[in-house]
Design a protein around this motif. Structure first.
Motif, mmCIF file in Angstrom:
data_model
loop_
_atom_site.group_PDB
_atom_site.id
_atom_site.type_symbol
_atom_site.label_atom_id
_atom_site.label_comp_id
_atom_site.label_asym_id
_atom_site.label_seq_id
_atom_site.Cartn_x
_atom_site.Cartn_y
_atom_site.Cartn_z
ATOM 1 N N HIS A 256 0.828 -1.206 0.000
ATOM 2 C CA HIS A 256 0.000 0.000 0.000
ATOM 3 C C HIS A 256 0.867 1.262 0.000
ATOM 4 C CE1 HIS A 256 -2.875 -3.056 1.463
ATOM 5 N NE2 HIS A 256 -3.737 -2.364 0.753
ATOM 6 N N GLY A 257 1.879 1.290 -0.823
ATOM 7 C CA GLY A 257 2.570 2.537 -1.090
ATOM 8 C C GLY A 257 4.005 2.636 -0.654
ATOM 9 N N LEU A 258 4.422 1.956 0.404
ATOM 10 C CA LEU A 258 5.773 2.162 0.914
ATOM 11 C C LEU A 258 6.830 1.447 0.095
ATOM 12 C CD1 LEU A 258 5.612 2.356 4.778
ATOM 13 C CD2 LEU A 258 5.107 4.029 3.042
ATOM 14 N N ARG A 259 6.434 0.614 -0.846
ATOM 15 C CA ARG A 259 7.415 0.031 -1.770
ATOM 16 C C ARG A 259 8.057 1.117 -2.624
ATOM 17 N NH1 ARG A 259 7.873 -5.230 -3.471
ATOM 18 N NH2 ARG A 259 5.844 -5.732 -2.573
ATOM 19 N N VAL A 260 7.277 2.187 -2.883
ATOM 20 C CA VAL A 260 7.783 3.321 -3.665
ATOM 21 C C VAL A 260 7.850 4.584 -2.822
ATOM 22 C CG1 VAL A 260 7.015 2.422 -5.886
ATOM 23 C CG2 VAL A 260 5.436 3.763 -4.509
ATOM 24 N N GLY A 261 7.744 4.456 -1.505
ATOM 25 C CA GLY A 261 7.869 5.604 -0.611
ATOM 26 C C GLY A 261 6.665 6.530 -0.607
ATOM 27 N N ASP A 262 5.476 6.019 -0.929
ATOM 28 C CA ASP A 262 4.258 6.840 -0.960
ATOM 29 C C ASP A 262 3.568 6.729 0.401
ATOM 30 O OD1 ASP A 262 2.026 8.261 -1.542
ATOM 31 O OD2 ASP A 262 1.429 7.098 -3.298
ATOM 32 N N TYR B 172 1.651 9.704 8.792
ATOM 33 C CA TYR B 172 1.368 11.124 8.591
ATOM 34 C C TYR B 172 2.632 11.954 8.863
ATOM 35 C CZ TYR B 172 -2.266 14.640 7.875
ATOM 36 O OH TYR B 172 -3.061 15.626 7.342
ATOM 37 N N ALA B 173 3.364 11.588 9.916
ATOM 38 C CA ALA B 173 4.616 12.291 10.217
ATOM 39 C C ALA B 173 5.638 12.097 9.107
ATOM 40 C CB ALA B 173 5.174 11.789 11.553
ATOM 41 N N MET B 174 5.761 10.881 8.593
ATOM 42 C CA MET B 174 6.719 10.620 7.529
ATOM 43 C C MET B 174 6.320 11.302 6.226
ATOM 44 S SD MET B 174 9.035 9.013 9.013
ATOM 45 C CE MET B 174 9.996 8.710 7.562
ATOM 46 N N GLU B 175 5.021 11.471 6.017
ATOM 47 C CA GLU B 175 4.546 12.200 4.838
ATOM 48 C C GLU B 175 5.047 13.648 4.868
ATOM 49 O OE1 GLU B 175 0.292 13.640 2.895
ATOM 50 O OE2 GLU B 175 0.320 12.144 4.491
ATOM 51 N N LYS B 176 4.999 14.275 6.042
ATOM 52 C CA LYS B 176 5.516 15.639 6.177
ATOM 53 C C LYS B 176 7.045 15.658 6.074
ATOM 54 C CE LYS B 176 1.499 17.486 6.914
ATOM 55 N NZ LYS B 176 0.890 18.357 5.880
ATOM 56 N N LYS B 177 7.686 14.596 6.537
ATOM 57 C CA LYS B 177 9.145 14.553 6.530
ATOM 58 C C LYS B 177 9.706 14.450 5.124
ATOM 59 C CE LYS B 177 13.102 14.414 8.622
ATOM 60 N NZ LYS B 177 13.576 15.579 9.380
ATOM 61 N N THR B 178 8.993 13.768 4.257
ATOM 62 C CA THR B 178 9.499 13.506 2.904
ATOM 63 C C THR B 178 8.957 14.492 1.878
ATOM 64 O OG1 THR B 178 7.718 11.881 2.623
ATOM 65 C CG2 THR B 178 9.867 11.059 3.331
ATOM 66 N N THR C 41 1.505 8.922 1.729
ATOM 67 C CA THR C 41 0.110 9.387 1.668
ATOM 68 C C THR C 41 -0.825 8.223 1.395
ATOM 69 O OG1 THR C 41 0.909 11.501 0.792
ATOM 70 C CG2 THR C 41 -1.424 11.013 0.525
ATOM 71 N N ARG C 42 -0.438 7.370 0.462
ATOM 72 C CA ARG C 42 -1.271 6.210 0.152
ATOM 73 C C ARG C 42 -1.358 5.268 1.349
ATOM 74 N NH1 ARG C 42 0.413 1.610 -4.244
ATOM 75 N NH2 ARG C 42 -1.250 0.132 -3.768
#
Length: 603
Positions: A43-49, A106-112, A51-52
């Protein structure tokens, strides 16, 4: 698919809990690491997404709340806390876990974010990480009461990792953060000794992901002799657990570069010294020099070729950025001739370095391609290199080498270093030309053109001998090129003999092939759909009557029975005079009908 997998885990955990209820001591079993790894990768973290992944966690929580009938009311919001007495099945534990994951994502979304979080976003980031630590601590508490021993250990490692991430981002209490990361690593090392193979692999991966954060904490505390530049190698791994570390590492490297900018005043190249005043140019050059050290260091030989190519791309971007800054400075230099000469010389020096590294990159591509020339296709369907591809690569090498020699030798007064540099790359150009001719001969040989291949192998050998004489007479001959030239000379000689012998054998067998081909000629082919062209239609071409030996079908003289042909028909005659004839009026000769009185009403 992930929902089905998660549902499967929940069903298994529910069965385990039901069995435990029968015994009288309810203990849930949750494979935390496998559950989270599966959800993150699908669900997204394979490509660093992130938000997904956050949206997935939100949707997952909504389904869990509804299925458990644990909603907080429709009209009036009444918060329901998850406590030990509330946890009657394993889905309540999943509820707490996914809430922690949602806050962390959510925190990592802001970090990246592309340009990094600003002050307000960073404050929100810290707030969400605190939320994640809070829910992870509650998850650990519930698992220690309601879970089995393995679940309790995994929950403890998860909570420790979350707390370490919070302190890592806050840049404080490095000793506590180190303790948290070491605690999590110890748990995963112990859990990796048991269970199936998949579980052992997952635990080993998590231990490797935690290692850079631990070494960075030791570096900040001062208990490690690790240099700041050596930290770059720690961030080469992949994984969601390392994104915080990479962001921190980039900040540290930017700080280190800013400290080195003050000490960098000149740029040395082939005996020239160019002063540098622009801070942006200094930062770009420092970044490029760091990447050059990674490639040219003794440990650079052990780097995977794909990673080395990625380093070259970053290096080219840094040098291009430096040249862009120099040209901007040239545009605003005004009428100062000295400043313009210095900036032009610096631009030329960086352009020469860029050309040199471009040649090294193409040499790396050549080495990769050569390793696949004689390789047979395996199960991975790896592409086998053709000689034509190597010819193209050597064409690029010759072009870049010629451009570099022209650039360096364009000065009026050349220094001894520049003369030696030009001579070195002229020798490399002679070597590249000999190897290119060799692989061009290889391509003709594979095409069955023996005479052309024989001549090209002879030409390659003469080029090799000329290059060998140049290298041998040089003051400091390159031993690598000398060895490769000797090997190329032997290869050319052996291939010349092979092509000569193969050509004689084919010439001896030519009458036999011709007689066999003539004997197999028929009036028409067995299957007219497969016959491309008959001999009667190729009378204007100089081709063998027996046909191409590589063709599987026998040639045919003519198509029989003959096919349909278009036949001319009689011309169409258009009577144009008809439109010009005026016919007489005939109404007076027509018979008139007698009509009664009533017929007037039906006119």
């Amino acid at each position: 698919m992930a929902e089905e997998e998660n549902g499967t885990d929940m069903q298994i955990d529910h069965k385990n809990s039901a069995a435990a209820d029968v015994i009288g001591n309810p203990k849930f079993s949750v494979n935390v690491l496998r559950l989270l790894k599966l959800a993150q990768m699908e669900h997204g973290l394979r490509v660093g997404d992130y938000t997904r992944y956050r949206r997935y966690c939100t949707a997952r929580l909504r389904r869990l709340y509804k299925s458990l009938k644990f909603t907080h009311g429709r009209v009036k919001y009444v918060k329901k806390a998850v406590v030990a007495s509330t946890v009657t099945e394993v889905r309540f534990v999943h509820l707490v876990l996914y809430t922690a994951e949602r806050a962390w994502s959510y925190a990592m979304e802001k970090k990246t974010l592309p340009n990094g979080p600003n002050a307000r976003q960073r404050s929100y980031l810290i707030c969400r990480l605190r939320k994640a630590v809070k829910w992870a601590s509650l998850f650990q508490e519930l698992c220690s009461i309601k879970g089995d021993s393995r679940t309790s250990l995994e929950a403890e490692a998860y909570a420790s990792h979350m707390k370490g991430c919070l302190l890592f981002e806050q840049d404080r209490q490095w000793d506590v953060a180190l303790k948290c990361f070491k605690s999590a690593r110890a748990v995963y090392e112990e859990l990796g000794k048991y269970g199936d193979l998949d579980n052992q692999v997952l635990c080993r991966e998590r231990v490797e992901e935690l290692e850079p954060s631990i070494r960075y904490c030791l570096h900040k505390i001062g208990e490690s002799n690790l240099e700041t530049s050596d930290l770059v190698h720690l961030g080469e791994m992949e994984g969601p657990a390392l994104d915080l570390f990479r962001a921190k590492l980039e900040a540290v490297m930017a700080e280190a570069r800013s400290q080195q900018v003050a000490s960098m005043t000149e740029f040395h190249w082939l005996g020239h010294r160019f002063p540098i005043s622009s801070p942006k140019t200094k930062v770009a050059l420092l970044k490029a020099q760091e990447l050059e050290r990674d490639v040219s260091s003794p440990s650079g030989d052990s780097i995977h070729p794909e990673k080395k190519l990625a380093i070259f791309e970053k290096m080219f971007a840094a040098y291009s950025e430096a040249r862009s800054c120099i040209r901007n400075d040239l545009a605003v230099a005004g009428n100062s001739e000295n400043l313009k000469d210095e900036l032009s010389g610096l631009d030329k020096a960086i352009g020469a370095l860029l050309g040199k590294r471009t040649i090294e990159r193409y040499q790396l591509l050549v080495s990769i391609a050569k390793s696949k020339v004689n390789k047979i296709r395996d199960d991975k369907n790896e592409k086998v290199t053709k000689p034509e591809e190597l010819v193209q690569l050597y064409d690029r090498l010759l072009q870049n080498t010629g451009d570099l020699v022209d650039l360096v030798s364009s000065g009026r007064d050349m220094k001894p270093e520049e003369v030696a540099f030009v001579d070195e790359y002229k020798l490399k150009s002679a070597f590249f030309r000999a190897v290119r001719c060799f692989y061009l001969a290889k391509s003709y040989s594979l095409a069955g053109k023996r005479a052309e291949a024989y001549a090209l192998f002879g030409k390659s050998r003469s080029l090799t001998k000329a290059a060998l004489s140049k290298v041998s007479t040089a003051s400091d001959p390159d031993q690598v090129i000398l060895k490769e030239l000797k090997q190329l000379d032997n290869d050319c000689r052996s291939n010349i003999c092979i092509e000569h012998a193969t050509g004689i054998m084919e010439e001896e067998k030519a009458p036999q092939h011709l007689s066999h081909g003539i004997a197999s000629i028929s009036i028409a082919g067995n299957d007219e759909k497969k016959v491309e062209k008959v001999l009667s239609e190729k009378l204007d071409k100089y081709e063998s009557a027996a046909g191409d030996p590589s063709r599987k079908l026998a040639p045919s003289i003519a198509s029989f029975p003959p096919g349909f042909e278009a036949v001319g028909r009689n011309p169409i005659v258009l009577d144009l005079a008809y439109n010009a004839i005026e016919f007489p009026a005939l109404e007076s000769r027509m018979k008139k009908e007698d009509k009664g009185f009533m017929s007037r009403f039906w006119r």
